[in-house]
Motif scaffolding. Structure first.
Motif, short mmCIF file in Angstrom:
data_model
loop_
_atom_site.label_atom_id
_atom_site.label_comp_id
_atom_site.label_asym_id
_atom_site.label_seq_id
_atom_site.Cartn_x
_atom_site.Cartn_y
_atom_site.Cartn_z
N GLY A 575 0.82 -1.22 0.00
CA GLY A 575 0.00 0.00 0.00
C GLY A 575 0.84 1.25 0.00
N LYS A 576 2.12 1.07 0.40
CA LYS A 576 3.01 2.22 0.42
C LYS A 576 4.24 2.00 -0.48
CE LYS A 576 1.80 3.70 5.13
NZ LYS A 576 2.33 4.00 6.49
N GLN A 577 4.75 0.78 -0.44
CA GLN A 577 5.97 0.51 -1.21
C GLN A 577 6.06 -0.98 -1.55
OE1 GLN A 577 9.34 1.44 1.23
NE2 GLN A 577 8.70 0.13 2.93
N TRP A 578 6.96 -1.29 -2.48
CA TRP A 578 7.21 -2.69 -2.87
C TRP A 578 8.16 -3.31 -1.87
CZ3 TRP A 578 4.30 -5.01 -6.31
CH2 TRP A 578 3.67 -4.26 -7.32
N ARG A 579 7.75 -4.53 -1.44
CA ARG A 579 8.57 -5.26 -0.47
C ARG A 579 8.96 -6.64 -1.02
NH1 ARG A 579 8.93 -3.09 4.44
NH2 ARG A 579 7.50 -1.41 5.01
N PRO A 580 10.22 -7.06 -0.71
CA PRO A 580 10.65 -8.40 -1.15
C PRO A 580 9.78 -9.49 -0.53
CG PRO A 580 12.52 -7.08 -0.42
CD PRO A 580 11.29 -6.34 0.00
N TRP A 581 9.53 -10.53 -1.33
CA TRP A 581 8.73 -11.64 -0.82
C TRP A 581 9.44 -12.99 -1.08
CZ3 TRP A 581 3.98 -14.13 -3.46
CH2 TRP A 581 3.37 -15.06 -2.62
N ILE A 582 9.69 -13.29 -2.34
CA ILE A 582 10.33 -14.57 -2.70
C ILE A 582 11.53 -14.28 -3.61
CG2 ILE A 582 10.07 -16.75 -3.96
CD1 ILE A 582 7.09 -16.66 -3.22
N VAL A 603 -6.55 -12.17 -3.04
CA VAL A 603 -7.23 -11.41 -4.09
C VAL A 603 -6.99 -9.91 -3.85
CG1 VAL A 603 -9.48 -10.81 -5.07
CG2 VAL A 603 -8.98 -13.17 -4.42
N GLY A 604 -6.66 -9.20 -4.97
CA GLY A 604 -6.53 -7.76 -4.93
C GLY A 604 -5.14 -7.27 -4.59
N LEU A 605 -4.24 -8.15 -4.06
CA LEU A 605 -2.89 -7.73 -3.72
C LEU A 605 -2.07 -7.62 -5.00
CD1 LEU A 605 -1.21 -7.05 -1.20
CD2 LEU A 605 -0.39 -9.42 -1.23
N LYS A 606 -1.27 -6.58 -5.07
CA LYS A 606 -0.46 -6.36 -6.26
C LYS A 606 0.92 -7.03 -6.10
CE LYS A 606 -2.56 -1.83 -7.15
NZ LYS A 606 -2.30 -0.37 -7.23
N TYR A 607 1.36 -7.68 -7.21
CA TYR A 607 2.66 -8.36 -7.22
C TYR A 607 3.44 -7.92 -8.45
CZ TYR A 607 0.37 -11.64 -3.99
OH TYR A 607 -0.29 -12.20 -2.95
#
Length: 637
Positions: A575-582, A603-607
């Motif tokens: 919602g504020k910034q891109w965060r590392p996930w995988i 659903v609805g989360l941006k990747y």
């Protein structure tokens, strides 16, 4: 056991009584008589191939045939011929050798190369050879005479014991016309080979025979042996035509194409060879063997149609080729060696070697020439050891030329040699190559520019490319002459990080120089999404839309390399910034890597996802780190 087969037919011109070549009255041998040590350990036979200027000598103990020139220099050697003994020069020009240890006969071509082997036939052991009525005949170890047909459509085979004899050792053979003459021990027999079944003619005891040869038309048979045996006989009835006064221990006989006969004796090195003019029973010339030694049985051979007489002698374990008679005008040679260059103020060494058979004492002129003129230097006659050395310290830059000239005389042809070298001052030059440290996309064709500074003479620059990794070699991209500005360019397509090299090889007075430029090269990398049902913009960014019940597949495409892996990174937006996930490394198969994202999808989360090559972490170091562009996706119900 005999080791000698005298050639049966030299040429149609070998007719008794011919006077085409006259010899002088008896006297000392020519000053150009020579001797040359041979590398053989035993002696079987000697043959002179006049058409090709070769002497063949067999070494039965070593199983070798040596080919030399008329000066005795070995030109080639054929080995693996066990017991090789008799030699024959056939009418078609091929040379044949009997090889009893291999139960075969071998043939050589005009340059002395082995071209055919006839046999092996375990029942045949050829020792001696002769040619008659279109076939080769060979004397066998058990005394029989075998046959090798020639000229037919079928592959010829050795046939032993075509002629049965009373001999108990391999007979010496000679042939002329339709007659084949065989001698062993004290017995000599003549066979008519004009029909399919040979018939026996005259047979007689002439005394122990060590050598024999027949003229081309078969009208004379020349024999020699101990107890003063040296005579010409008629093959028809073996009656004596004439005796030769040569010595008590006859060991070799040879006849020249004009009918001149040479008889050698083995008991002394003094007057070891006597030469008889056609029709004469008194020697017109006698020769001693230079260096001594004993003439070997069957060890004489004339140069067909020429003046040289060759012999093989032995002293202890050393065998020597004797070059006797009037060798006419012998070819001479000189090898001159000079440095490629000399720095001004340094000393140059110039050497020369006169080739055999140039004798010491012949006048020679050696000149040195530079920009100031020419002058004579060095010895004025051929030195005793046949070589000379001159030290030269030039004081001027430029070209220095040395010439050696041997005028020759009645016995030796003139010869000369000329060599030059450069004198100057060695200096360094400059060389540059651009693009060092630059980075380029994979597949880019990049032009590299080399620039060469001043040189003495060479203006050639090479540009090489050495891609990283062990599977691609360093390769020459371009070799060219620098233009008026010293520039050479080369274009190269980059797929790896590459070290480019510009090389100047130097010249007489400019030092060689190499410079390198390393350019980093990225990979080609991208990622694609699979299993989505559509795409569309969210704001200004294009997204892939996937059902939350579907696991997306990510397909990475990357420039391949053995063992290479691709880094796949997935991030989400909070919602504020891109965060590392995988983040995961996946091995490439060919140029592809496949990853599925499994589990529960929000659903609805941006990747977003990207594929990258990371230097040293992706499995290799042949490219520079390359980060691909992001692809965006989201899940819907």
């Amino acid at each position: 056991m005999p080791h000698r087969i005298t050639r049966a037919a030299l040429s149609a011109a070998l007719v008794a009584g011919s006077t085409a070549f006259a010899l002088s009255v008896p006297g000392p041998a020519s000053a150009v008589d020579l001797k040359v040590d041979l590398p053989i350990s035993s002696f079987g036979d000697i043959l002179v191939d006049g058409a090709n200027g070769l002497i063949y000598i067999t070494d039965p103990a070593a199983g070798k045939v040596y080919k030399t020139d008329y000066a005795g220099a070995v030109k080639s050697t054929t080995a693996d011929l066990p017991g090789v003994s008799g030699l024959l020069l056939a009418k078609d020009g091929d040379v044949f050798a009997a090889v009893p240890g291999a139960h075969s006969i071998v043939a050589f071509n005009e340059v002395g190369q082995k071209i055919a082997t006839y046999g092996p036939n375990p029942a045949a052991r050829p020792f001696t050879l002769a040619e008659a009525r279109g076939a080769l005949w060979f004397g066998e170890a058990d005394g029989g005479i075998g046959k090798l047909p020639r000229g037919g459509d079928e592959e010829p085979e050795l046939t032993p014991d075509v002629i049965t004899t009373t001999f108990d050792e391999a007979p010496l053979l000679a042939a002329g016309g339709s007659s084949l003459v065989a001698a062993a021990g004290t017995d000599v027999s003549v066979f008519d080979v004009s029909t399919a079944t040979p018939s026996t003619g005259a047979s007689q005891s002439l005394g122990r025979t060590r050598d024999l040869v027949a003229n081309a038309d078969g009208s004379r048979l020349l024999v020699t042996g101990p107890a003063g045996l040296a005579r010409a006989v008629k093959p028809a009835d073996l009656s004596t035509i004439q005796n030769y006064t040569a010595g008590a221990d006859g060991t070799a006989v040879a006849v020249r194409t004009d009918g001149t006969v040479a008889v050698g004796i083995g008991s002394t090195a003094t007057k070891a060879v006597s030469v008889f003019a056609p029709g004469s029973a008194t020697p017109t010339r006698q020769f001693s063997l230079p260096g001594g030694g004993t003439l070997q049985p069957g060890g004489l051979a004339w140069q067909p149609g020429g003046p040289r007489l060759f012999g093989v002698s032995r002293s202890g374990s050393t065998y020597t080729l004797q070059i006797l008679g009037d060798p006419a005008v012998l070819t001479t040679s000189v090898q001159l060696t000079v440095p490629a260059k000399v720095d001004l103020g340094q000393t140059a060494t110039i050497t020369g070697v006169f080739g055999t058979p140039v004798p010491a004492g012949l006048p020679v002129v050696i000149t040195r020439k530079d920009s100031t003129g020419s002058r004579r230097v060095g010895p004025t006659t051929v030195p005793a050891n046949g070589s000379f050395s001159i030290s030269d310290k030039p004081v001027r830059s430029g070209t220095v030329t040395y010439t050696v000239a041997l005028a020759g005389n009645a016995d030796y042809k003139p010869t000369s040699a000329t060599k030059s070298f450069q004198v100057g001052t060695t200096k360094a030059t400059t060389l540059t190559l651009d693009r060092n440290g630059s980075t380029f996309a994979a597949g880019s064709t990049v032009t590299f520019t080399a620039k060469l500074g001043p040189t003495s003479s060479n203006r050639t620059v090479e540009i090489w490319a050495d891609p990283y990794g062990t599977d691609q070699p360093n390769r020459l991209v371009r070799k060219a002459t620098a233009n008026s500005k010293g520039v050479v360019t080369a274009a190269f397509k980059l797929t790896r990080t590459t070290t480019m090299s510009a090389i100047f090889r130097g010249d007489n007075f400019t030092s060689a120089r190499t410079v390198r430029s390393t350019v980093a090269t990225k990979v080609s990398v991208s990622v694609a999404l699979d299993r989505h049902y559509g795409t569309g913009n969210i704001g200004s960014v294009s997204y892939h839309f996937l059902r939350s019940t579907v696991d997306p597949r990510f397909i990475t495409s990357m420039s391949p390399y053995p063992g290479r892996s691709a880094l796949l990174e997935i991030q989400y937006h909070d919602g504020k910034q891109w965060r590392p996930w995988i983040a995961t490394y996946s091995r490439l198969y060919g140029n592809k890597a496949y990853n599925d994202l499994t589990g529960t999808h929000t659903v609805g989360l941006k990747y977003r996802v990207r594929a990258s090559y990371v230097y040293a972490k992706s499995g290799d170091t042949v490219n520079t780190s390359t980060y691909g562009g992001y692809k965006y996706f989201t899940f819907t119900k």
